[in-house]
Design a protein around this motif. Structure first.
Motif, PDB file in Angstrom:
ATOM      1  N   VAL A  91     -41.823  65.518  18.219  1.00  0.00           N
ATOM      2  CA  VAL A  91     -43.078  64.999  18.741  1.00  0.00           C
ATOM      3  C   VAL A  91     -43.809  66.021  19.609  1.00  0.00           C
ATOM      4  CG1 VAL A  91     -44.059  63.267  20.298  1.00  0.00           C
ATOM      5  CG2 VAL A  91     -42.327  62.613  18.641  1.00  0.00           C
ATOM      6  N   ARG A  92     -43.034  66.799  20.354  1.00  0.00           N
ATOM      7  CA  ARG A  92     -43.638  67.847  21.179  1.00  0.00           C
ATOM      8  C   ARG A  92     -42.871  69.122  20.865  1.00  0.00           C
ATOM      9  NH1 ARG A  92     -43.655  70.222  26.504  1.00  0.00           N
ATOM     10  NH2 ARG A  92     -45.825  70.575  27.089  1.00  0.00           N
ATOM     11  N   LEU A  96     -38.689  72.287  25.939  1.00  0.00           N
ATOM     12  CA  LEU A  96     -37.466  71.738  26.507  1.00  0.00           C
ATOM     13  C   LEU A  96     -36.287  72.700  26.435  1.00  0.00           C
ATOM     14  CD1 LEU A  96     -37.229  67.895  25.972  1.00  0.00           C
ATOM     15  CD2 LEU A  96     -37.302  69.209  28.064  1.00  0.00           C
ATOM     16  N   TRP A 130     -38.039  57.037  20.980  1.00  0.00           N
ATOM     17  CA  TRP A 130     -38.732  57.256  22.257  1.00  0.00           C
ATOM     18  C   TRP A 130     -37.797  56.891  23.412  1.00  0.00           C
ATOM     19  CZ3 TRP A 130     -44.086  54.443  23.392  1.00  0.00           C
ATOM     20  CH2 TRP A 130     -44.576  54.880  24.635  1.00  0.00           C
ATOM     21  N   LEU A 134     -36.109  58.964  26.583  1.00  0.00           N
ATOM     22  CA  LEU A 134     -36.224  58.555  27.983  1.00  0.00           C
ATOM     23  C   LEU A 134     -34.862  58.488  28.658  1.00  0.00           C
ATOM     24  CD1 LEU A 134     -39.040  55.897  27.725  1.00  0.00           C
ATOM     25  CD2 LEU A 134     -39.153  58.161  28.785  1.00  0.00           C
TER      26      LEU A 134
ATOM     27  N   GLU B 127     -47.562  57.514  19.859  1.00  0.00           N
ATOM     28  CA  GLU B 127     -47.112  58.903  19.811  1.00  0.00           C
ATOM     29  C   GLU B 127     -47.676  59.705  20.985  1.00  0.00           C
ATOM     30  OE1 GLU B 127     -48.381  61.384  16.541  1.00  0.00           O
ATOM     31  OE2 GLU B 127     -46.454  62.410  16.549  1.00  0.00           O
ATOM     32  N   PHE B 129     -48.448  58.561  23.918  1.00  0.00           N
ATOM     33  CA  PHE B 129     -47.693  58.147  25.106  1.00  0.00           C
ATOM     34  C   PHE B 129     -46.327  58.831  25.118  1.00  0.00           C
ATOM     35  CE2 PHE B 129     -49.935  53.732  25.149  1.00  0.00           C
ATOM     36  CZ  PHE B 129     -51.047  54.304  25.726  1.00  0.00           C
ATOM     37  N   TRP B 130     -45.680  58.807  23.973  1.00  0.00           N
ATOM     38  CA  TRP B 130     -44.354  59.405  23.832  1.00  0.00           C
ATOM     39  C   TRP B 130     -44.425  60.883  24.221  1.00  0.00           C
ATOM     40  CZ3 TRP B 130     -41.374  59.131  18.464  1.00  0.00           C
ATOM     41  CH2 TRP B 130     -40.110  59.704  18.612  1.00  0.00           C
ATOM     42  N   ARG B 131     -45.453  61.548  23.676  1.00  0.00           N
ATOM     43  CA  ARG B 131     -45.610  62.974  23.958  1.00  0.00           C
ATOM     44  C   ARG B 131     -45.836  63.215  25.447  1.00  0.00           C
ATOM     45  NH1 ARG B 131     -49.525  64.362  20.160  1.00  0.00           N
ATOM     46  NH2 ARG B 131     -47.884  64.743  18.638  1.00  0.00           N
ATOM     47  N   CYS B 133     -44.633  61.434  27.840  1.00  0.00           N
ATOM     48  CA  CYS B 133     -43.313  61.324  28.484  1.00  0.00           C
ATOM     49  C   CYS B 133     -42.523  62.617  28.300  1.00  0.00           C
ATOM     50  CB  CYS B 133     -42.526  60.154  27.887  1.00  0.00           C
ATOM     51  SG  CYS B 133     -43.157  58.540  28.364  1.00  0.00           S
ATOM     52  N   LEU B 134     -42.714  63.252  27.140  1.00  0.00           N
ATOM     53  CA  LEU B 134     -41.965  64.478  26.873  1.00  0.00           C
ATOM     54  C   LEU B 134     -42.482  65.643  27.712  1.00  0.00           C
ATOM     55  CD1 LEU B 134     -41.440  64.170  23.039  1.00  0.00           C
ATOM     56  CD2 LEU B 134     -39.728  63.980  24.845  1.00  0.00           C
ATOM     57  N   LEU B 135     -43.779  65.602  28.037  1.00  0.00           N
ATOM     58  CA  LEU B 135     -44.290  66.611  28.963  1.00  0.00           C
ATOM     59  C   LEU B 135     -43.594  66.451  30.315  1.00  0.00           C
ATOM     60  CD1 LEU B 135     -46.248  68.818  29.916  1.00  0.00           C
ATOM     61  CD2 LEU B 135     -47.845  66.986  30.503  1.00  0.00           C
TER      62      LEU B 135
END
Lengths: 251, 251
Positions: A91-92, A96, A130, A134, B127, B129-131, B133-135
DNA sequence: CGTAGACTTGACCTGCGTCAACGTGTGTGG
DNA sequence: CCACACACGTTGACGCAGGTCAAGTCTACG
């Protein structure tokens, strides 16, 4: 551990904290995968590298790491068999850190495209993924607290407690589990030196709490170790109780 | 900063790294919100508290924090206006610590249900939103490296660089930005004591790199500060280039 | 049975914590 | 408009947890 057993293990991990239908489970089990054996101490996802697959760990132990500009490494997460170590990259793409095999490790490469197709077809699956990301965040947050605010002995005790619960198939406490990291790798995770890890582990051993040797952890006194590590498992298991497992579509 | 301006700011943040249609933007702008003013130094989401709303920051500064059993706090993230500080709680109810207003702050409470409905109706929104969170995860990972492996001066320089880029509306470098945290709060974030933060900031000032005072940061020499802080902005901006902004439905 | 990587231990050093005192700015009530 | 309080920032003196350096020891494996 073969191809489909590993995917099953991943599904098991997801269903601990997310409700999935048979179709959704099957969609995960049907993901294309390509097994690769990684030698100990080898980076298999480099820092700032952009991949088009995620890595599901079949066996071994993996460290996610960051690095300072002087080349000093910091392990920011351990990943165990059944973990999709860089699910986030679907997704990103980057940000990381890299992945390093801490011992001989087998991974399954799963194309991002396949993951994204499955997540698009089954929104509840996207939500499960997702939520899995988290969980990693929650672990990472504890890692900051651990490294930032606890002394060496406490820090190591906390790590041993965390890995005990994460190693169990159903988040149960394991008093004896495999943990094939060297003291130097543990030092990279705990933000200490290997010398001091050695001394601190000795202290945990001498006080009858836990023994770490030969790639295994043996916990002699769980309550004592948890106390010594200021360990509270809430962050790991809070979302495993059924009432908290909402589903996207059922709102 | 009023109600709808803040939601617009949030949309802007999302669209830096995700492609959204007009319908999707409108769905975010139509989210129900309830503004609340929080006094400085007040916790407004407690550790291990389960909420049924997320907090979008309208003005002020927020710290996400964890705590050891002895009550020592560690700030694990700063959140700025336009950030949905605990978007994660819409998907995984607890585990990411509490939220504390570092100065007088206004937040918008947005019900989880509304967020989940929007994410269900528009998968690309889920997606995004998910991204987002990944940031947060990527920032958190850098935080571990920072706290674990850098000395005090370097650590603070890194934080100042990060906040500079995050404060800008389009991830540009701001040489002068608002940062209303006390030295004690900065110490909680950097895993230092306020005394040592004071000395280290003095060193950054004396070497002509940056001045922190009166709730503002003034950077005199960006390159020097970035070097002193071993700062590489990749983790913050890597996903803002258009080719990396995949969409769920378009695969 | 030799070699290399991991573990162990001791001696010494230092960055940061701790403690304590003092300066400084700002808002508040008399 | 002063005075007082209170939170925040600043500085010095000193101690210690953990780093550094260096010298072994143990174990697995060719």
């Amino acid at each position: 551990m073969n191809w489909s057993d590993t995917l099953q293990l991943f599904v098991d991990r997801l269903t601990i904290r997310s409700v999935l239908t048979d179709d959704e489970r099957d969609a995960v089990l049907a993901l294309p995968a390509h097994a690769i054996k990684i030698r100990a101490r080898q980076d298999f996802v480099h820092l700032s590298e952009e991949t088009n697959y995620s890595c599901l760990i079949a066996s071994g132990l993996v460290g996610r790491f960051g690095q300072t500009s002087t080349g000093v490494r910091q392990i920011t997460a351990f990943h165990l068999p059944g973990d999709m170590a860089d699910l986030n990259s679907a997704v990103r793409p980057i940000g990381l850190g890299g992945l390093n095999a801490l011992c001989e490790t087998v991974i399954l490469r799963i194309p991002h495209d396949a993951i994204r197709v499955a997540a698009t077809r089954f929104p509840a699956l996207a939500e499960a993924f997702w939520r899995d990301c988290l969980l990693d965040s929650a672990i990472l947050m504890q890692w900051v607290v651990n490294v930032g605010r606890r002394d060496a002995r406490t820090r190591l005790a906390h790590i041993l407690c965390e890995m005990s619960i994460r190693s169990g198939r159903d988040r149960e406490i394991l008093l004896n589990y495999q943990f094939p990291a060297t003291q130097e790798q543990i030092a990279d995770a705990a933000a200490l030196t290997s010398v001091h890890v050695n001394r601190s582990l000795k202290s945990l051993r001498n006080t009858g709490l836990a023994t770490v040797s030969g790639g295994r952890v043996e916990i002699h006194d769980w309550d004592g170790l948890a106390r010594a590590g200021e360990f509270d498992s809430t962050y790991l298991v809070a979302d495993t109780i059924p009432e908290r497992q909402k589903r996207m579509l059922a709102t």
